[in-house]
Motif scaffolding. Structure first.
Motif, PDB file in Angstrom:
ATOM      1  N   ALA A  63       0.867  -1.180   0.000  1.00 11.58           N
ATOM      2  CA  ALA A  63       0.000   0.000   0.000  1.00 11.58           C
ATOM      3  C   ALA A  63       0.904   1.231   0.000  1.00 11.58           C
ATOM      4  CB  ALA A  63      -0.904   0.008   1.228  1.00 11.58           C
ATOM      5  N   CYS A  64       0.719   2.117  -0.987  1.00 13.94           N
ATOM      6  CA  CYS A  64       1.546   3.322  -1.037  1.00 13.94           C
ATOM      7  C   CYS A  64       1.141   4.262   0.100  1.00 13.94           C
ATOM      8  CB  CYS A  64       1.372   4.032  -2.383  1.00 13.94           C
ATOM      9  SG  CYS A  64       1.967   3.061  -3.794  1.00 13.94           S
ATOM     10  N   ASP A  65       2.141   4.893   0.713  1.00 14.37           N
ATOM     11  CA  ASP A  65       1.900   5.856   1.792  1.00 14.37           C
ATOM     12  C   ASP A  65       1.362   7.157   1.214  1.00 14.37           C
ATOM     13  OD1 ASP A  65       2.836   4.080   3.743  1.00 14.37           O
ATOM     14  OD2 ASP A  65       4.909   4.791   3.520  1.00 14.37           O
ATOM     15  N   SER A  66       0.921   8.057   2.089  1.00 13.45           N
ATOM     16  CA  SER A  66       0.338   9.330   1.650  1.00 13.45           C
ATOM     17  C   SER A  66       1.368  10.233   0.972  1.00 13.45           C
ATOM     18  CB  SER A  66      -0.296  10.067   2.831  1.00 13.45           C
ATOM     19  OG  SER A  66       0.700  10.351   3.806  1.00 13.45           O
ATOM     20  N   THR A  78       1.159 -11.176 -10.947  1.00 13.06           N
ATOM     21  CA  THR A  78       2.419 -11.801 -10.534  1.00 13.06           C
ATOM     22  C   THR A  78       3.470 -10.798 -10.047  1.00 13.06           C
ATOM     23  OG1 THR A  78       3.208 -11.760 -12.813  1.00 13.06           O
ATOM     24  CG2 THR A  78       2.112 -13.788 -12.057  1.00 13.06           C
ATOM     25  N   ASN A  79       3.113  -9.527  -9.958  1.00 17.53           N
ATOM     26  CA  ASN A  79       4.063  -8.507  -9.498  1.00 17.53           C
ATOM     27  C   ASN A  79       3.390  -7.525  -8.544  1.00 17.53           C
ATOM     28  OD1 ASN A  79       6.577  -9.035 -10.966  1.00 17.53           O
ATOM     29  ND2 ASN A  79       5.291  -8.727 -12.768  1.00 17.53           N
ATOM     30  N   ASP A  80       4.119  -7.151  -7.510  1.00 23.90           N
ATOM     31  CA  ASP A  80       3.638  -6.153  -6.552  1.00 23.90           C
ATOM     32  C   ASP A  80       3.643  -4.770  -7.219  1.00 23.90           C
ATOM     33  OD1 ASP A  80       2.806  -5.010  -4.173  1.00 23.90           O
ATOM     34  OD2 ASP A  80       4.743  -5.252  -3.145  1.00 23.90           O
ATOM     35  N   ARG A  81       2.859  -3.876  -6.703  1.00 18.72           N
ATOM     36  CA  ARG A  81       2.895  -2.498  -7.197  1.00 18.72           C
ATOM     37  C   ARG A  81       4.167  -1.828  -6.698  1.00 18.72           C
ATOM     38  NH1 ARG A  81      -1.581  -1.830  -3.642  1.00 18.72           N
ATOM     39  NH2 ARG A  81      -2.904  -1.686  -5.481  1.00 18.72           N
ATOM     40  N   GLY A  82       4.626  -0.830  -7.421  1.00 20.51           N
ATOM     41  CA  GLY A  82       5.786  -0.047  -7.014  1.00 20.51           C
ATOM     42  C   GLY A  82       5.335   1.320  -6.536  1.00 20.51           C
ATOM     43  N   GLU A  97       3.585   9.066  -1.167  1.00 20.45           N
ATOM     44  CA  GLU A  97       4.035   8.283  -2.315  1.00 20.45           C
ATOM     45  C   GLU A  97       2.913   8.191  -3.342  1.00 20.45           C
ATOM     46  OE1 GLU A  97       6.934   4.923  -0.340  1.00 20.45           O
ATOM     47  OE2 GLU A  97       4.774   4.557  -0.240  1.00 20.45           O
ATOM     48  N   TYR A  98       3.288   7.835  -4.563  1.00 17.81           N
ATOM     49  CA  TYR A  98       2.302   7.513  -5.591  1.00 17.81           C
ATOM     50  C   TYR A  98       2.660   6.147  -6.193  1.00 17.81           C
ATOM     51  CZ  TYR A  98       5.780   8.814  -9.126  1.00 17.81           C
ATOM     52  OH  TYR A  98       6.912   8.877  -9.902  1.00 17.81           O
ATOM     53  N   GLU A  99       1.682   5.524  -6.842  1.00 14.79           N
ATOM     54  CA  GLU A  99       1.893   4.208  -7.448  1.00 14.79           C
ATOM     55  C   GLU A  99       2.601   4.411  -8.784  1.00 14.79           C
ATOM     56  OE1 GLU A  99      -0.900   0.982  -9.576  1.00 14.79           O
ATOM     57  OE2 GLU A  99      -1.412   1.302  -7.485  1.00 14.79           O
ATOM     58  N   SER A 100       3.887   4.098  -8.824  1.00 17.30           N
ATOM     59  CA  SER A 100       4.686   4.302 -10.037  1.00 17.30           C
ATOM     60  C   SER A 100       4.656   3.086 -10.966  1.00 17.30           C
ATOM     61  CB  SER A 100       6.130   4.650  -9.666  1.00 17.30           C
ATOM     62  OG  SER A 100       6.656   3.670  -8.786  1.00 17.30           O
ATOM     63  N   THR A 101       4.373   1.911 -10.403  1.00 23.91           N
ATOM     64  CA  THR A 101       4.242   0.692 -11.203  1.00 23.91           C
ATOM     65  C   THR A 101       2.976  -0.023 -10.754  1.00 23.91           C
ATOM     66  OG1 THR A 101       6.651   0.479 -11.267  1.00 23.91           O
ATOM     67  CG2 THR A 101       5.383  -1.455 -11.914  1.00 23.91           C
ATOM     68  N   ALA A 102       2.089  -0.274 -11.696  1.00 24.83           N
ATOM     69  CA  ALA A 102       0.821  -0.932 -11.356  1.00 24.83           C
ATOM     70  C   ALA A 102       1.066  -2.394 -10.992  1.00 24.83           C
ATOM     71  CB  ALA A 102      -0.139  -0.840 -12.530  1.00 24.83           C
ATOM     72  N   ALA A 103       0.249  -2.887 -10.066  1.00 24.69           N
ATOM     73  CA  ALA A 103       0.324  -4.298  -9.674  1.00 24.69           C
ATOM     74  C   ALA A 103      -0.236  -5.162 -10.794  1.00 24.69           C
ATOM     75  CB  ALA A 103      -0.469  -4.516  -8.393  1.00 24.69           C
ATOM     76  N   ALA A 138      -3.113   9.354  -7.366  1.00 24.97           N
ATOM     77  CA  ALA A 138      -2.707   8.056  -6.805  1.00 24.97           C
ATOM     78  C   ALA A 138      -1.658   7.385  -7.689  1.00 24.97           C
ATOM     79  CB  ALA A 138      -3.918   7.148  -6.644  1.00 24.97           C
ATOM     80  N   THR A 139      -1.642   7.713  -9.003  1.00 28.16           N
ATOM     81  CA  THR A 139      -0.730   7.046  -9.939  1.00 28.16           C
ATOM     82  C   THR A 139       0.203   8.009 -10.686  1.00 28.16           C
ATOM     83  OG1 THR A 139      -2.434   7.116 -11.655  1.00 28.16           O
ATOM     84  CG2 THR A 139      -2.301   5.108 -10.304  1.00 28.16           C
ATOM     85  N   SER A 140       0.303   9.249 -10.227  1.00 23.12           N
ATOM     86  CA  SER A 140       1.247  10.174 -10.878  1.00 23.12           C
ATOM     87  C   SER A 140       1.854  11.128  -9.856  1.00 23.12           C
ATOM     88  CB  SER A 140       0.561  10.971 -11.987  1.00 23.12           C
ATOM     89  OG  SER A 140      -0.395  11.871 -11.445  1.00 23.12           O
ATOM     90  N   ASP A 141       3.077  11.525 -10.124  1.00 20.01           N
ATOM     91  CA  ASP A 141       3.808  12.442  -9.265  1.00 20.01           C
ATOM     92  C   ASP A 141       3.281  13.863  -9.472  1.00 20.01           C
ATOM     93  OD1 ASP A 141       5.722  13.361  -7.474  1.00 20.01           O
ATOM     94  OD2 ASP A 141       7.419  13.094  -8.839  1.00 20.01           O
ATOM     95  N   ARG A 142       3.540  14.726  -8.499  1.00 21.35           N
ATOM     96  CA  ARG A 142       3.193  16.136  -8.667  1.00 21.35           C
ATOM     97  C   ARG A 142       4.179  16.774  -9.639  1.00 21.35           C
ATOM     98  NH1 ARG A 142       5.014  16.501  -3.039  1.00 21.35           N
ATOM     99  NH2 ARG A 142       2.834  16.631  -2.503  1.00 21.35           N
ATOM    100  N   GLY A 143       3.753  17.823 -10.288  1.00 19.15           N
ATOM    101  CA  GLY A 143       4.637  18.588 -11.162  1.00 19.15           C
ATOM    102  C   GLY A 143       5.049  19.864 -10.447  1.00 19.15           C
ATOM    103  N   CYS A 144       6.312  20.228 -10.545  1.00 16.54           N
ATOM    104  CA  CYS A 144       6.827  21.444  -9.910  1.00 16.54           C
ATOM    105  C   CYS A 144       7.332  22.393 -10.989  1.00 16.54           C
ATOM    106  CB  CYS A 144       7.974  21.111  -8.959  1.00 16.54           C
ATOM    107  SG  CYS A 144       7.510  19.984  -7.611  1.00 16.54           S
TER     108      CYS A 144
END
Length: 170
Positions: A42-45, A56-60, A47-53, A79-85
């Motif tokens: 489970a991604c923390d608050s 046969t593979n865990d999410r990144g 973090e974002y999900e950079s690799t989908a589960a 939930a699946t993308s980083d913030r842009g700065c």
């Protein structure tokens, strides 16, 4: 099915375990071993999900980018993308910061007011305020200019001395 040699003297075939919701296959079944399932990360608050589960593979999970003090968040994280700065705008030497930056917005810069030939700077500009200009005093017919104006001071007008009948102008 797999053959379970530990199930008794002659062994037996067992049904392969199915991974449930919230799990992935961490080890594939073989002829002699069951499938191993593990809980999905489970991604923390922060973090974002950079690799989908997958099955046969865990999410990144990847840490969210910290924009720091020289940038603002121009694109919100999902939930699946980083913030842009985006880097903060730097006000030029002939500008002041008219609107302060926030964590999610850029600062606004405005060109400083230029005082005209008949004005002086009555209030100096700061990094966050404009300069103020005031009209120069105009000496009346009964006055003379005793102190010249500068870029930051008004002229001083002094009343003329009027000679009476018992005096003369020297």
């Amino acid at each position: 099915q797999f053959f379970d040699a530990d199930s008794g003297d002659d062994g037996s075939c067992q049904a392969v375990t199915s991974c449930g919701d919230g799990e992935f296959e961490s080890a594939a079944p073989t002829d002699s071993s069951d499938r191993a399932c593990s809980a999905l990360t489970a991604c923390d608050s922060d973090e974002y999900e950079s690799t989908a589960a997958t099955s046969t593979n865990d999410r990144g999970c990847t840490a969210l980018t910290d924009c720091g003090s020289d940038a603002y968040e121009s694109t919100a994280a999902t939930a699946t993308s980083d913030r842009g700065c985006t880097d903060l705008t730097e006000c030029a030497t002939d500008e002041y910061e008219s609107t302060a930056a926030t964590g999610t917005s850029d600062r606004a810069c405005t060109t400083l007011t230029e005082c005209g030939a008949s004005e002086y700077i009555s209030t100096a500009a700061t990094a966050t305020t404009d300069r103020a200009c005031t009209l120069l005093s105009v000496c009346s017919m009964e006055q003379y200019e005793s102190t010249l104006p500068t870029a930051t001071t008004d002229r001083i007008c002094t009343t003329l001395t009027v000679c009476d009948a018992t005096q003369y102008e020297s």
